[in-house]
Write an enzyme that holds these catalytic residues in place. Structure first.
Site, PDB file in Angstrom:
ATOM      1  N   HIS A   7       0.838  -1.203   0.000  1.00  0.00           N
ATOM      2  CA  HIS A   7       0.000   0.000   0.000  1.00  0.00           C
ATOM      3  C   HIS A   7       0.868   1.246   0.000  1.00  0.00           C
ATOM      4  O   HIS A   7       1.743   1.393   0.858  1.00  0.00           O
ATOM      5  CB  HIS A   7      -0.924   0.020   1.230  1.00  0.00           C
TER       6      HIS A   7
ATOM      7  N   GLU B 280     -16.261   1.974   0.390  1.00  0.00           N
ATOM      8  CA  GLU B 280     -15.636   2.624   1.548  1.00  0.00           C
ATOM      9  C   GLU B 280     -16.503   3.746   2.103  1.00  0.00           C
ATOM     10  O   GLU B 280     -16.342   4.155   3.238  1.00  0.00           O
ATOM     11  CB  GLU B 280     -14.247   3.154   1.185  1.00  0.00           C
TER      12      GLU B 280
ATOM     13  N   GLU C 220      -8.164   7.293  -6.289  1.00  0.00           N
ATOM     14  CA  GLU C 220      -8.208   8.763  -6.439  1.00  0.00           C
ATOM     15  C   GLU C 220      -7.421   9.273  -7.638  1.00  0.00           C
ATOM     16  O   GLU C 220      -7.242  10.479  -7.799  1.00  0.00           O
ATOM     17  CB  GLU C 220      -7.721   9.491  -5.157  1.00  0.00           C
TER      18      GLU C 220
HETATM   19  C1  NOJ Z   1      -8.638   6.274   0.175  1.00  0.00           C
HETATM   20  C2  NOJ Z   1      -8.762   4.923  -0.447  1.00  0.00           C
HETATM   21  O1  NOJ Z   1      -9.820   4.890  -1.372  1.00  0.00           O
HETATM   22  C3  NOJ Z   1      -8.959   3.936   0.678  1.00  0.00           C
HETATM   23  O2  NOJ Z   1      -9.210   2.666   0.157  1.00  0.00           O
HETATM   24  C4  NOJ Z   1      -7.739   3.954   1.558  1.00  0.00           C
HETATM   25  O3  NOJ Z   1      -7.936   3.085   2.635  1.00  0.00           O
HETATM   26  C5  NOJ Z   1      -7.489   5.354   2.106  1.00  0.00           C
HETATM   27  N1  NOJ Z   1      -7.470   6.290   1.044  1.00  0.00           N
HETATM   28  C6  NOJ Z   1      -6.173   5.447   2.868  1.00  0.00           C
HETATM   29  O4  NOJ Z   1      -5.118   5.301   1.973  1.00  0.00           O
HETATM   30 CA    CA Z   2     -11.185   6.736  -2.288  1.00  0.00          CA
END
Ligand code: NOJ
Ligand code: CA
Length: 705
Positions: free
Chosen positions: A417, A512, A488
């Protein structure tokens, strides 16, 4: 006198050239779509599009405003027109089918602007289901190859008011709920749009994003998007709501200009699909076809997969990305984590990660995503910080070596990540080291993210420079044999054909947000998914977030069968089983579908589709003779009637059907489902009731002899 004479001759020559080349017509391979291209009396290029003789796009202008130069909108002459036909079949590295036909008729209009000596070509490709057009800037006869585009003036003149499935135009985010309104109601509805996104820049009360889905009052489905967005800003659309003309609206750079181009240069394709059946939008591969073939020769390392992750517990507020509560501000080179007190809620700790690895290994999930593994999360957004993460330093409680060995021993891969917090510059500084760390420990894929305003300051997420950054990260990743799932980032435009290691993007509102909007997942396949797969993170079984975090009042409003259906209706080679292991253990019989469902297909059949209302898709596993069906519903319950005539005739199959129970209700009883088995064959028809925001999922396997 002499001067007058010369310009008169030029004018006569221009008229002759114009009338000689006249109105150009191009038909699609099946002859049902017709494109007309012409220059009007003032030398302005324009096009018009028909489906079955019905006007889909009225005469629409083409061209550009250019900084410190005359506009490239009129005063053109047609120098040459050429036509060709193309028909080939190609095999995607992953996808909804194992072969894709790319069949179009092409017209290339070569234009010159005598007053300035500049040249500009327009290339049209007409498919049975739609049009692609792009501008091409050849090396300039006058030697001036640089252009600063201040506006692109591509029009999409719709013949009348109609229904639009839209989200507001925004230079920074697509994380919105959809509106379904008349075009004439965009302006009054616009004000009710809301996104919780921390970076958002809207520009007009009639601005919308692409891919934009439309429906005419006589049942034609029109879709406007773009393909192959490379070295150019993302296109939005701005509506004149008295004439129903959309004009392209490019994302600006920090100075307010739009694009810097150097000839020879081709813009992305502007696409208009037009069909008489919504299923044809879902079945279309026009966007991929307009992209270049794969530039990655050896693709053997690109492997679709299902994964779970140390993620939802943080999203739901149970755990934290941050390791400690000691720091409100972090300087990576000065903060000493070894002396910090752990907050006791840091999810990415070695022991917890092992729990997810065990669960993945036991349940046919090939990957485990871990977020919050690296230093910096105590102070990661809101301050427009440059050096926010280094992407290589684990927290003290995350033993990267031990976890890699453990995952390997279980046959599972860890997924990296990289949250950049919008600091593109910082990410570019650290990118190679970060990918090298992944190579060292055998991480095959990275989920990256761009939360917050971009750095350098003033840069929009969808600007030319940002678009270049995302592709740079994907290309560098390919050099390291790393697959990318970028959140994003700019919404996809079929570039995964060219760079198949771009296995997913977010670029829309995903689970999310604890999505409640009933029609959301029955619109996304028509819009966001046109450009490529989405990391939607399906599979939430516990809709009530207070069960994870007592302080939370959030809940999702979908049934469990709806969540199962998404693994089929929302195609992605990377699919997350997003909920917690304990929720899957609690509903183990329903989870069986997620365990079984593949991520690669050899065939797809679109059985039912109506934007916002329902999507029903059947797909055949690439590696077996098993079929899977998913169906989602919008605001209203319904009965889905499907025929299984795609099954091989004469073969006996067994279907396992995961459906909404009679008393299921997305709000009050989302976990009520039934699982039934049934013998089926190619003559079977099924009638399956679905509740509002519900769905069903079916696995069909040949009967064992
Ligand atoms: C936004 C992402 O869409 C999400 O999946 C992630 O957990 C957070 N940013 C933190 O990086
Ligand atoms: Ca997002």
């Amino acid at each position: 006198m002499l001067k007058l004479h010369r310009s008169l001759t030029a004018a006569i020559a221009a008229v002759m050239a114009f009338s000689a080349l006249g109105d150009e017509t191009l038909l699609s391979p099946d002859g049902k779509m017709k494109l007309q291209f012409s220059l009007n009396a003032s030398g302005a290029p324009q096009y018009e599009l028909f489906l079955d003789n019905q006007e889909i796009i009225k005469p629409s202008k083409l061209g550009f405003e250019v900084k410190n130069q005359a506009p490239l909108t009129d005063g053109f002459e047609l120098k040459n027109v050429s036509r060709s036909t193309f028909n080939e079949t190609w095999a995607p590295v992953w996808g909804e089918e194992d072969s894709i036909q790319n069949h179009y008729n092409e017209l290339l209009a070569e234009l010159v602007q005598p007053a300035t000596g500049r040249a500009m070509n327009i290339r049209f490709r007409l498919y049975d289901e739609g049009l692609g057009l792009r501008y091409e800037f050849p090396s300039q006869p006058n030697g001036h190859d640089y252009f600063i585009i201040t506006d692109e003036k591509t029009e999409f003149a719709l013949p009348s008011d109609m229904t639009a499935y839209w989200i507001p135009g925004d230079y920074d985010t697509q994380e919105y709920d959809y509106h379904v309104t008349r075009l004439s109601d965009i302006r009054p509805t616009y004000r009710n749009s809301f996104t919780g996104n921390v970076s958002s820049s809207i520009f007009s009360e009639t601005g919308v994003q692409t891919s934009l889905q439309l429906k005419t009052d006589n049942g034609k489905y029109i879709n406007i998007h773009e393909a192959a967005l490379v070295d150019y800003p993302a296109m939005h659309l701005n509506l004149n709501d008295s004439t129903f003309v959309f004009t392209s609206h490019l994302t600006p750079d920090q100075r307010g200009d739009k694009a810097h181009i150097q000839a020879p240069f081709n813009t992305p394709w502007r696409t208009v699909m037009a069909v008489d059946d919504a299923r044809k939008i879902l079945a279309s591969r026009l966007i991929y076809n307009l992209n270049e073939p794969s530039k990655i020769e050896d693709t053997s390392w690109i492997k679709p997969m299902k994964f779970n992750g140390v993620w939802w517990e943080m999203i739901a507020g149970q755990g934290t990305w941050a390791y400690t509560d000691d720091f409100s501000s972090v300087k990576l080179d000065q903060t000493d984590y070894s002396k910090a007190k752990p907050n006791g809620r840091h999810s990415a700790n070695t022991q917890n990660v092992k729990r997810y690895i065990d669960f993945a290994a036991d349940n046919n999930l090939q990957g485990v995503l871990v977020e919050g593994w690296n230093t910096g999360w105590e102070d990661w957004f809101g301050n427009e910080k440059d050096e926010v993460f280094d992407f290589v330093t684990p927290y003290p409680d995350f033993d990267i070596k031990e976890l890699t060995d453990y995952a390997k021993s279980k046959g599972v891969s860890l997924i990296m990540h990289h949250e950049t917090s919008g600091s593109t510059r910082n990410y570019e500084r650290h990118l190679r080291d970060a990918y090298e760390l992944m190579n060292k420990y055998g991480y095959p894929a990275v989920k990256s993210g761009y939360v917050g305003n971009l750095l350098p300051l003033g840069l929009y997420h969808y600007s030319q420079e940002a678009v270049n950054h995302y592709l740079y990260a994907v290309k560098e990743a390919a050099k390291h044999k790393v697959m990318v799932d970028a959140h994003e980032a700019v919404r996809p435009t079929g570039l995964a054909r060219t760079y198949p290691n771009l296995i997913a993007n977010e670029s829309a509102k995903g689970n999310e947000y604890k999505v409640k909007d009933p029609w959301h997942t029955s619109i996304l396949p028509f819009t966001r998914l046109q450009g490529g797969p989405m990391d939607y993170t399906p599979g939430i079984f516990e809709m009530d977030m207070s069960k994870l975090n007592p302080g939370s009042r959030e809940r999702m409003e979908f049934t469990i069968p709806n969540q199962l259906a998404l693994y089929v209706t929302m195609y992605s080679p990377l699919q997350m089983a997003a909920d917690l292991p304990e929720h899957y253990q609690k509903f183990a019989d329903a989870f069986q579908f997620i365990k079984d469902v593949p991520v690669e297909w050899s065939r797809s059949e679109y059985l039912e589709a109506e934007p916002a209302k329902y999507v029903t898709v059947a797909r055949k596993d690439k590696n077996s003779n098993d079929w899977y069906i998913g169906s989602t519903a919008g605001r209203e319950g319904r009965v889905s009637h499907i025929s299984l005539d795609f099954l091989t005739p004469g073969v006996k199959y067994v279907a396992t059907i995961y459906a909404d129970a009679k008393n299921a209700d997305a709000r009050t009883n989302p976990q009520a489902y039934t699982i039934t088995t049934k013998k089926v064959n190619s003559k079977t028809t099924l009638n399956i009731p679905v509740v509002a925001s519900g769905g069903y999922a079916i696995r069909i396997i040949p009967e064992k002899k």
